[in-house]
Motif scaffolding. Structure first.
Motif, PDB file in Angstrom:
ATOM      1  N   LEU A1248       0.836  -1.210   0.000  1.00  0.00           N
ATOM      2  CA  LEU A1248       0.000   0.000   0.000  1.00  0.00           C
ATOM      3  C   LEU A1248       0.869   1.258   0.000  1.00  0.00           C
ATOM      4  CD1 LEU A1248      -2.833  -0.992   2.510  1.00  0.00           C
ATOM      5  CD2 LEU A1248      -3.035  -0.724   0.034  1.00  0.00           C
ATOM      6  N   GLN A1249       1.967   1.248   0.731  1.00  0.00           N
ATOM      7  CA  GLN A1249       2.850   2.414   0.759  1.00  0.00           C
ATOM      8  C   GLN A1249       3.475   2.668  -0.625  1.00  0.00           C
ATOM      9  OE1 GLN A1249       5.547   1.449   3.947  1.00  0.00           O
ATOM     10  NE2 GLN A1249       4.483   2.858   5.354  1.00  0.00           N
ATOM     11  N   CYS A1250       3.855   1.569  -1.287  1.00  0.00           N
ATOM     12  CA  CYS A1250       4.447   1.726  -2.623  1.00  0.00           C
ATOM     13  C   CYS A1250       3.415   2.231  -3.628  1.00  0.00           C
ATOM     14  CB  CYS A1250       5.028   0.396  -3.088  1.00  0.00           C
ATOM     15  SG  CYS A1250       6.501  -0.105  -2.186  1.00  0.00           S
ATOM     16  N   LEU A1251       2.209   1.679  -3.551  1.00  0.00           N
ATOM     17  CA  LEU A1251       1.154   2.126  -4.467  1.00  0.00           C
ATOM     18  C   LEU A1251       0.817   3.591  -4.237  1.00  0.00           C
ATOM     19  CD1 LEU A1251      -1.192  -0.999  -4.428  1.00  0.00           C
ATOM     20  CD2 LEU A1251       0.263  -0.239  -6.320  1.00  0.00           C
ATOM     21  N   ALA A1252       0.793   3.994  -2.989  1.00  0.00           N
ATOM     22  CA  ALA A1252       0.491   5.398  -2.677  1.00  0.00           C
ATOM     23  C   ALA A1252       1.602   6.310  -3.190  1.00  0.00           C
ATOM     24  CB  ALA A1252       0.297   5.576  -1.178  1.00  0.00           C
ATOM     25  N   ALA A1253       2.865   5.850  -3.045  1.00  0.00           N
ATOM     26  CA  ALA A1253       3.988   6.676  -3.499  1.00  0.00           C
ATOM     27  C   ALA A1253       4.006   6.796  -5.018  1.00  0.00           C
ATOM     28  CB  ALA A1253       5.305   6.069  -3.008  1.00  0.00           C
ATOM     29  N   SER A1254       3.547   5.738  -5.710  1.00  0.00           N
ATOM     30  CA  SER A1254       3.521   5.780  -7.178  1.00  0.00           C
ATOM     31  C   SER A1254       2.199   6.304  -7.713  1.00  0.00           C
ATOM     32  CB  SER A1254       3.784   4.370  -7.729  1.00  0.00           C
ATOM     33  OG  SER A1254       2.760   3.478  -7.323  1.00  0.00           O
ATOM     34  N   MET A1255       1.338   6.828  -6.800  1.00  0.00           N
ATOM     35  CA  MET A1255       0.047   7.420  -7.143  1.00  0.00           C
ATOM     36  C   MET A1255      -0.902   6.415  -7.799  1.00  0.00           C
ATOM     37  SD  MET A1255       0.438  10.314  -5.849  1.00  0.00           S
ATOM     38  CE  MET A1255      -1.094  11.080  -6.391  1.00  0.00           C
ATOM     39  N   SER A1256      -0.713   5.127  -7.511  1.00  0.00           N
ATOM     40  CA  SER A1256      -1.673   4.110  -7.985  1.00  0.00           C
ATOM     41  C   SER A1256      -2.737   3.939  -6.909  1.00  0.00           C
ATOM     42  CB  SER A1256      -0.956   2.793  -8.266  1.00  0.00           C
ATOM     43  OG  SER A1256       0.030   2.940  -9.253  1.00  0.00           O
ATOM     44  N   LEU A1257      -3.498   5.013  -6.697  1.00  0.00           N
ATOM     45  CA  LEU A1257      -4.421   5.038  -5.566  1.00  0.00           C
ATOM     46  C   LEU A1257      -5.609   4.113  -5.752  1.00  0.00           C
ATOM     47  CD1 LEU A1257      -4.372   8.884  -4.776  1.00  0.00           C
ATOM     48  CD2 LEU A1257      -3.068   7.052  -3.716  1.00  0.00           C
ATOM     49  N   GLU A1258      -6.068   3.932  -6.977  1.00  0.00           N
ATOM     50  CA  GLU A1258      -7.246   3.074  -7.193  1.00  0.00           C
ATOM     51  C   GLU A1258      -6.941   1.638  -6.791  1.00  0.00           C
ATOM     52  OE1 GLU A1258     -10.318   3.682  -7.953  1.00  0.00           O
ATOM     53  OE2 GLU A1258      -9.898   5.843  -7.899  1.00  0.00           O
ATOM     54  N   ARG A1259      -5.786   1.163  -7.276  1.00  0.00           N
ATOM     55  CA  ARG A1259      -5.434  -0.208  -6.919  1.00  0.00           C
ATOM     56  C   ARG A1259      -5.192  -0.347  -5.417  1.00  0.00           C
ATOM     57  NH1 ARG A1259      -0.780  -2.123 -10.965  1.00  0.00           N
ATOM     58  NH2 ARG A1259       0.037  -0.054 -10.456  1.00  0.00           N
ATOM     59  N   ALA A1260      -4.576   0.673  -4.826  1.00  0.00           N
ATOM     60  CA  ALA A1260      -4.342   0.626  -3.382  1.00  0.00           C
ATOM     61  C   ALA A1260      -5.656   0.626  -2.612  1.00  0.00           C
ATOM     62  CB  ALA A1260      -3.479   1.804  -2.952  1.00  0.00           C
ATOM     63  N   LYS A1261      -6.613   1.436  -3.106  1.00  0.00           N
ATOM     64  CA  LYS A1261      -7.899   1.523  -2.421  1.00  0.00           C
ATOM     65  C   LYS A1261      -8.645   0.185  -2.451  1.00  0.00           C
ATOM     66  CE  LYS A1261     -12.016   4.446  -2.271  1.00  0.00           C
ATOM     67  NZ  LYS A1261     -12.737   5.581  -2.905  1.00  0.00           N
ATOM     68  N   VAL A1262      -8.626  -0.477  -3.609  1.00  0.00           N
ATOM     69  CA  VAL A1262      -9.326  -1.780  -3.726  1.00  0.00           C
ATOM     70  C   VAL A1262      -8.700  -2.797  -2.773  1.00  0.00           C
ATOM     71  CG1 VAL A1262      -9.816  -3.700  -5.276  1.00  0.00           C
ATOM     72  CG2 VAL A1262     -10.057  -1.348  -6.079  1.00  0.00           C
ATOM     73  N   LEU A1263      -7.349  -2.831  -2.762  1.00  0.00           N
ATOM     74  CA  LEU A1263      -6.668  -3.793  -1.880  1.00  0.00           C
ATOM     75  C   LEU A1263      -6.979  -3.519  -0.416  1.00  0.00           C
ATOM     76  CD1 LEU A1263      -4.631  -6.051  -1.328  1.00  0.00           C
ATOM     77  CD2 LEU A1263      -2.792  -4.351  -1.501  1.00  0.00           C
ATOM     78  N   GLN A1264      -6.937  -2.210  -0.056  1.00  0.00           N
ATOM     79  CA  GLN A1264      -7.171  -1.872   1.344  1.00  0.00           C
ATOM     80  C   GLN A1264      -8.598  -2.182   1.750  1.00  0.00           C
ATOM     81  OE1 GLN A1264      -5.127   1.528   2.971  1.00  0.00           O
ATOM     82  NE2 GLN A1264      -7.066   2.342   3.764  1.00  0.00           N
ATOM     83  N   GLN A1265      -9.565  -1.939   0.865  1.00  0.00           N
ATOM     84  CA  GLN A1265     -10.965  -2.205   1.203  1.00  0.00           C
ATOM     85  C   GLN A1265     -11.236  -3.706   1.374  1.00  0.00           C
ATOM     86  OE1 GLN A1265     -13.198  -0.284  -1.898  1.00  0.00           O
ATOM     87  NE2 GLN A1265     -13.128   1.754  -0.928  1.00  0.00           N
ATOM     88  N   GLU A1266     -10.745  -4.479   0.407  1.00  0.00           N
ATOM     89  CA  GLU A1266     -11.048  -5.912   0.483  1.00  0.00           C
ATOM     90  C   GLU A1266     -10.323  -6.588   1.653  1.00  0.00           C
ATOM     91  OE1 GLU A1266     -10.959  -8.195  -3.017  1.00  0.00           O
ATOM     92  OE2 GLU A1266     -11.958  -6.677  -4.278  1.00  0.00           O
ATOM     93  N   PHE A1267      -9.096  -6.200   1.899  1.00  0.00           N
ATOM     94  CA  PHE A1267      -8.389  -6.800   3.047  1.00  0.00           C
ATOM     95  C   PHE A1267      -9.006  -6.338   4.371  1.00  0.00           C
ATOM     96  CE2 PHE A1267      -4.752  -7.294   5.987  1.00  0.00           C
ATOM     97  CZ  PHE A1267      -4.498  -8.640   5.771  1.00  0.00           C
ATOM     98  N   GLY A1268      -9.452  -5.066   4.392  1.00  0.00           N
ATOM     99  CA  GLY A1268     -10.119  -4.574   5.597  1.00  0.00           C
ATOM    100  C   GLY A1268     -11.425  -5.303   5.855  1.00  0.00           C
ATOM    101  N   LYS A1269     -12.178  -5.596   4.780  1.00  0.00           N
ATOM    102  CA  LYS A1269     -13.424  -6.330   4.953  1.00  0.00           C
ATOM    103  C   LYS A1269     -13.168  -7.736   5.519  1.00  0.00           C
ATOM    104  CE  LYS A1269     -17.472  -8.013   2.405  1.00  0.00           C
ATOM    105  NZ  LYS A1269     -17.302  -9.374   2.878  1.00  0.00           N
TER     106      LYS A1269
END
Length: 1360
Positions: A1248-1269
């Motif tokens: 997630l930190q790497c995705l955020a740094a590379s501005m791949s926020l959509e992919r980071a958001k999907v991963l964070q939501q599904e893992f959080g669920k």
């Protein structure tokens, strides 16, 4: 050794106005009411009822008078012939001599009157008898016929008595077994030729010319005694239940009218008058004589009647003497007839008119006198023994036989009945015996039937043979004729008390008599009498010789205490807090229970009731007790299961109960005894317990509990000799001499040696020593908690000893605790130290034993002592050597002597062994030719003392260094060799080098590298580090060896591949980037290990921004894809298994509700189903042959268990749908899933930190939501998945675990004691193991447990 003690006596002075001797009575067994029918004139009679017999004043009711008022035939009734209470119809049957049969109904109805005349016999009735089941009545008519009728008075048969036939069961003479060929005792062969003229047989002059009837106890036969005018003598005839003659008695001269058939059925009793004596004779059912005994009466005494009690143990004989009448109570034991009690009726008009035993209370006797008085006497079996708890107590037991008292002191001798050590003859029959407190309780006071008391003294106890007790004198106890003393107690040297019944006031009282003994003759005389009135009736007077307790007990168990103090009036009160026993107890005793001094212990009263219930105060101890006695340490009692139990008195009252110690190898609290054994006495401060068998013989046994108590007492007072002899005689493990009190033993070793003295005894003690506390494993002190400790540590109780010669065969040895590890060594050193102060030559064998018995054996010191002794005394040394060879293995001794490098000692041992000289002489001669150190090397190598051998070889010289290297390699002595050659650098490095080679071969490359470095071989060290994967050490060594950069890069690539295979991606990246200078490969390795931040850092560090587009970004995308798939897979698995878990639990609830509803509905179809098949059994007929193999075969049991466990493990692992383990499988699978999710958190956080740094926020958001669920679902369902265990489940699991442990212990115990077990015991053990296996192997799914611990670290990124 049993006697009859009169418990209670009810005397009703006068109940009617009889005018003759025709008085008959019957007892209602349900209510205890007594019905008396008697004649008051030639044709008049009265029926009365005596009720409420337990009260001091029974109620007398006149029920009927005969003839009735409206009867016109007044003269037809005649005298009363008999009376019988009929339980079924609640009526009294009265028979009259003129033939009338009358029923008096206690419960009249409208259809019948109270008085009913049911019939009449025209010829009259001379006697009658109802069958025991009250279904039949047999009468003898005036015409001399047997008339049998039913209970409804329907005639069954009527047959004449005097017939020529002898019956259906008459004996047939087949020519053998004639009387002429039988043994005739002292009369010799003349008795075989003597011809008996039966025609001269006649009637007894005492015969009353009347018939007698008597039934057998089971009601299948009855007998009739009548005067046969045709034969001119009295004959007994036996009939069956249909009144058919079965047999006729053999001819007996002057056979008399008395008749009684023993209820048990084996004997018919009658009497015979002979010119010089009067006999009670017995017949069998077939009419043959079966023994007799002689009455001790003058010739003018007449036998009136006789009767057996309901349990066939006592025969009552009614005698008419010139000065009155009496009833004697006789019993047989060990083929001798004893006169146990004599009831006198000598007063005017007090002659006996009739007597009858109670139908249910076996020892209750009902007597009616001619003057119209009624008396009920209640007896019990009792033993008269000295119960003083003193070592000087002779263990005196007294047996009453009429006027003779047979006395046996069991501490001195065990005389088998019917004999005795002393026979004391009294002027009158004996009624009761009491032992005093004088001379340790062996003095006696003897109550006679004429109310006198004789005093005997046992003063001289040291003379052998023991002198007979001395008569001191006799005193008169009776004051008034109405007050009769039945029990006495000699409570103080000058005080005698008696329990008496006064018929005038119908109550009991205590008489306290103060005595004075003359100085010279010691003749007693009465100084004063004191009457102590009592409220109600009492059955027991008890006196405890040890504590001075005087108790009185009523029939309901109520207790009353009597206190007698100097210069004070006797006082009646309650005894401590126990006012009564739960029920009336015929046998009682008092003691003190607890620890510490006696005065601080709790008072306790022991009571044994008729129904075999044993009470201590108000607590039930056992419901199957047959006898008991009090020992100085135990309550000892026998049980109906043929065992004797020992309950220690030195324990808290709360713990005073039976404890199941069946799993212990030695349970001293119980011992098996012969069937029916009863206690006579347990000798205090002795090992002897005297038991009497049912047939009357005595056995003296030494139970382990009493043996151990004597041993412990002796050790407490430092009497080591007594303790040792007791242990040796009764096979008690001698380790108890030390283990009982280790500190005291070590402080008194000198006293121990001085008391034992004998060399053989000392050697025996030392030989049995082992490092085990037998007070915990074999002989735990009962009541101290040791028993429970032993039960909780089965390994200590059942671990089989595998010691050497010193360990006893079949002994049990526990795991040695630290404090016991040096026990044997400490004792051996202490004893040896003491023996050395004495004559060494006398105790040389004992000194040698102390060396041999040490752990490990100090054989070297023993051989040195032998070598020293050889120079002083050759013969003694040879004897000592033989003894040492007996104690220790001769081969071991030979090796020890050889290891001492003393060839003289070696030859001395070899000469007295069984070794062949051809075996050892060539070897010894070869050794003599070698150099000193090389010789010692050869000896140590032969003895397999490799380290010592290497040390000697290292001192043999430089020429043997190569041999040292080979020897080190052969026996892996590298570390020891490094110590030996530490002072020689060259040899030290050589050994390090070969040590490194050895480590490399064994695969320990890291340690091999260190060894090579220390040996100075860096090339070999680099190879070892390379193999071990220690890249830092390898790179350093390469640089020290001046490797080219290309060589170092090649080395780094090889090491990086090893690290990648070990998933050590970060270290592999460092090697590739820093030493191989391949940043691109380094980034690839880091991305493979999901170390995205490190890959980015490495790319920028080496100025390779191009790698961001070619390697890093695609790598991050691949990582995101893989993690998303993994998260979705885990989410899918969680949802699926969670759904199935709910279904499984719902099905379980539905099944439980269905079963509960089914149990509520009764199934009428199963009411008459026999659940136990006819073929069901605990063990089949074949089990007696197969049980031993199936139980005792360890391999078969273990293999069967392991196979079953494997099958269960496979079932658990599969978790098949619908199986018992499915729920357990689902829970375990979910637990593993949660741990997997938790371990994924760091990877998700880094991505997630790497995705955020590379501005791949959509992919980071999907991963964070599904893992959080997924995490949220897990958290919400955690309490649903993991529920706390239920009590039922925990109990079931504990039961299975306990059954598993019990099964293991039982199998181990059986395997240990296989040679002691019978086939029956093996079959029982097989059944027990099968039951335990069924419990232990039941399917119990582990569906409960603690939830997994999840990490609390943050994994998400807030800015996404």
């Amino acid at each position: 050794m049993k006697n009859l003690t009169l418990l209670s006596q009810i005397h009703l002075a006068r109940f009617g106005r009889p005018a003759g001797k025709d008085i008959h009575h019957s007892v209602d067994p349900e209510t205890g009411h007594v019905y008396v029918a008697y004649s008051i004139g030639p044709s008049e009679g009265v029926l009365i009822r005596i009720s409420d017999l337990q009260s001091p004043f029974p109620e007398i009711t006149e029920l009927a008078a005969f003839p009735p008022e409206n009867d016109v035939n007044v003269d037809r009734w005649g005298q009363v012939v008999g009376v019988k209470f009929l339980v079924d119809i609640q009526a009294i049957c009265v028979i009259f001599s003129h033939g009338d049969v009358v029923l008096f109904h206690n419960e009249p109805t409208e259809s019948r009157d109270t008085l009913e005349i049911v019939g009449s016999v025209d010829s009259g009735i001379s006697c009658m008898a109802w069958s025991p089941d009250e279904e039949l009545i047999v009468m003898v008519t005036g015409e001399g016929s047997i008339l049998e009728m039913t209970k409804d008075f329907d005639v069954i048969a009527e047959n004449p008595i005097d017939v020529e036939e002898t019956g259906e069961d008459v004996s047939v003479d087949v020519g053998w077994g004639k009387k002429e060929t039988q043994f005739h005792g002292t009369e010799g062969k003349q008795a075989a030729q003597r011809k008996i003229d039966t025609s001269a047989f006649t009637y007894s002059p005492d015969d009353d010319d009347k018939h007698r009837l008597s039934w057998r106890g089971d009601g299948t036969y009855f007998c009739c005694s009548s005067k046969d005018k045709r034969l001119g003598r009295r004959v007994i005839r036996v009939y069956n239940r249909e009144a058919i003659l079965q047999s006729t008695s053999e001819s007996v001269d002057m056979l008399e009218h008395g008749l009684s058939w023993r209820p048990s059925g084996n004997l018919i009793a009658s009497s015979q008058r002979l010119p010089h004596r009067h006999d009670i004779v017995f017949f069998e059912r077939n009419g043959l004589r079966h023994g007799e005994f002689t009455l001790r009466e003058p010739n003018d005494t007449i036998v009136k009647e006789m009767g057996w009690n309901c349990d066939s143990t006592v025969l009552a004989v009614w005698l008419q003497r010139s000065n009155g009448s009496c009833i004697q109570l006789w019993t047989m034991n060990n083929y001798k007839w004893y006169l146990k009690q004599e009831l006198l009726y000598n007063g005017e008009g007090s002659a006996v008119a009739s007597f009858q035993w109670d139908a249910e209370a076996a020892l209750a006797l009902h007597v009616v006198t001619e003057s119209g008085s009624y008396q009920r006497s209640q007896y019990c079996w009792d033993t008269y023994i000295n119960e003083t708890l003193s070592p000087e107590n002779l263990g005196t037991a007294a047996v009453v036989d009429g006027a003779n008292l047979m006395v046996t002191p069991f501490r001195v001798m065990n005389v088998p009945p019917p004999m005795a050590a002393f026979t004391l003859t009294m002027p009158y029959a004996i009624q009761h015996v009491s032992f005093s407190t004088l001379h340790h309780g062996d003095d006696m006071a003897i109550l006679l039937a004429d109310q006198r008391v004789a005093f005997y003294e046992m003063a001289d106890k040291t003379t052998r043979p023991l002198p007979e007790p001395k008569l001191l004198g006799v005193i008169e106890m009776a004051e008034v004729p109405s007050a009769v003393i039945r029990q006495i107690a000699w409570v103080q040297p000058d005080t005698l008390i008696g329990l008496r019944y006064d018929s005038d006031i119908a109550t009991d009282s205590i008489v306290v008599v103060k005595l004075a003994f003359e100085k010279g003759s010691k003749a007693p005389k009465i100084e004063s009498r004191t009457d102590v009135p009592l409220e109600g009736l009492y059955q027991r007077l008890y006196f405890n010789q040890n504590y001075g307790d005087i108790l009185l007990q009523q029939a309901d168990g109520s207790l009353t205490s009597l206190e007698i103090e100097e210069d004070k009036e006797p006082r009646i009160g309650k005894w401590m807090d126990v006012h009564r026993l739960p029920e009336g107890c015929l046998w009682m005793g008092t003691t003190r229970i607890g620890t510490g001094n006696v005065e601080y212990r709790e008072k306790a009263v022991i009571g044994l009731a008729r129904n075999n219930r044993l009470y201590v105060n108000d607590r039930l101890i056992s419901s199957e007790t047959t006898s008991f006695c009090l020992h100085n340490h135990f309550l000892v009692f026998t049980t109906a299961t043929h065992s004797v139990r020992f309950l220690p008195l030195e324990t808290s009252f709360f713990e005073f109960k039976i404890v199941d110690n069946s799993m212990l190898p030695y349970d001293e609290s119980i011992r098996r005894v012969e069937r029916g054994s009863k206690i006579v006495l347990a000798l205090p401060y002795s090992v002897n317990l005297v038991l009497q068998m049912p047939r009357g013989n005595l056995e003296t046994v030494a139970p382990r509990a009493m043996v151990l108590s004597v041993t412990r007492d002796a050790l407490d007072r430092r009497d080591f000799k007594t303790a040792f002899v007791t242990c040796r005689k009764y096979r008690i493990d001698l380790n108890i001499l030390y283990d009982h009190n280790p500190k005291a033993f070590m402080e008194n070793v000198a006293e121990f040696v001085n008391q034992i003295k004998e060399v053989d005894y000392l050697n025996l003690f030392l030989s049995f020593l082992r490092n085990e506390d037998v007070t915990q494993t074999l002989y735990p002190l009962s009541g101290s908690g040791s028993t429970m400790k032993q039960l909780q540590q089965p390994s200590q109780a059942f671990a089989r000893s595998k010691g050497g010669k010193g360990a006893s065969k079949g002994a049990y040895r526990a795991a040695v605790p630290p404090e016991m590890a040096e026990k044997v060594n400490q004792i051996c050193d202490a004893v040896r130290k003491e023996l050395k102060t004495l004559d060494r030559n006398t105790y040389i064998n004992s000194v040698l034993t102390t060396y041999v018995r040490k752990s490990p054996p100090d054989l070297e010191s023993a051989l040195l002592l032998l070598a020293e002794l050889k120079d002083q005394d050759q013969a003694l040394a040879e004897d000592a050597l033989k003894f040492t060879i007996f104690l220790a293995d001769v081969n071991r001794l030979f090796d020890v002597a050889l290891g001492m490098y003393d060839f003289t000692l070696v030859l001395m041992v070899a000469q007295w062994s069984q070794k062949d000289p051809r075996e050892y002489l060539p070897f010894l001669n070869e050794l003599r030719t070698l150099e000193k150190y090389y010789q010692r090397f050869k000896i140590d190598d032969h003895l397999k003392k490799y380290q010592t051998a290497l040390e000697n070889l290292s001192q043999a010289g430089e020429k043997y260094f190569e041999d040292c290297i080979a020897y080190i390699k052969q026996h892996n002595l590298f570390k020891f060799a490094l110590k030996i050659f530490a002072s020689n650098p060259t040899k030290h490095k050589a050994i390090l080098f070969i040590y490194g080679d050895s480590l490399s071969v064994s695969g320990d490359h890291a340690q091999a590298g260190v060894a090579y470095v220390m040996a100075g071989n860096k090339e070999k060290a680099l190879e070892a580090y390379n193999e071990a994967g220690l890249w830092r050490e390898a790179v350093v060594l390469a640089q020290q060896l001046k490797y080219e950069p290309s060589a170092i890069a090649y080395l780094a690539r090889g090491l990086a591949e090893q690290l990648k295979s070990s998933k050590r991606y970060a270290e592999a990246g460092v090697l590739l980037a820093e030493y191989s200078k391949d940043s691109e490969e380094a980034v690839s390795v880091l991305l493979e290990g999901r170390l995205w931040n490190e890959a980015i850092r490495t790319a920028y560090l080496y100025n390779r921004q191009d790698l961001m587009a070619t390697h890093v970004n695609p790598g991050i995308a691949d990582g995101h894809h893989d993690l998303m798939e993994s998260v979705r897979e885990m989410q899918e698995q969680f949802d699926k298994q969670m759904k199935r878990l709910k279904e499984v639990r719902d099905l379980k609830i539905e099944k439980a509700l269905a079963e509960a509803a089914e149990d509520m509905v009764p199934d009428d179809a199963l009411d008459n189903v026999d659940m136990m098949s006819d073929t069901t059994s605990m063990a089949s007929g074949f089990s007696r042959y197969t049980a031993a193999n199936s139980v005792l075969s360890k391999s078969s049991v273990s293999s069967r268990s392991s196979q079953l466990k494997k099958r269960q493990d496979k079932k658990r692992a599969r978790g098949k749908k619908g199986s018992a383990y499915e729920e357990e499988y689902l829970i375990n699978s979910l637990r593993k899933l949660m741990l997997r999710v938790d371990s994924t958190k760091p990877d998700v956080h880094a991505l997630l930190q790497c995705l955020a740094a590379s501005m791949s926020l959509e992919r980071a958001k999907v991963l964070q939501q599904e893992f959080g669920k997924l995490l949220q679902d897990i958290d919400q369902h955690m309490h649903i998945i993991f529920v706390p265990p239920t009590e039922e489940y925990m109990a079931k699991k504990k039961a299975a675990e306990d059954a598993k442990n019990e099964r293991k212990k039982l199998i181990k115990q059986i395997q240990t004691n296989a040679h002691l077990m019978s086939r029956h015991d093996e079959a029982v053990a097989q059944a027990q193991i099968a039951q335990l296996e069924e419990i232990a192997e039941q399917e119990i799914a582990d569906i409960y447990g603690e939830p997994p611990i999840m990490s609390k670290e943050n994994w998400d990124v807030d800015l996404i």
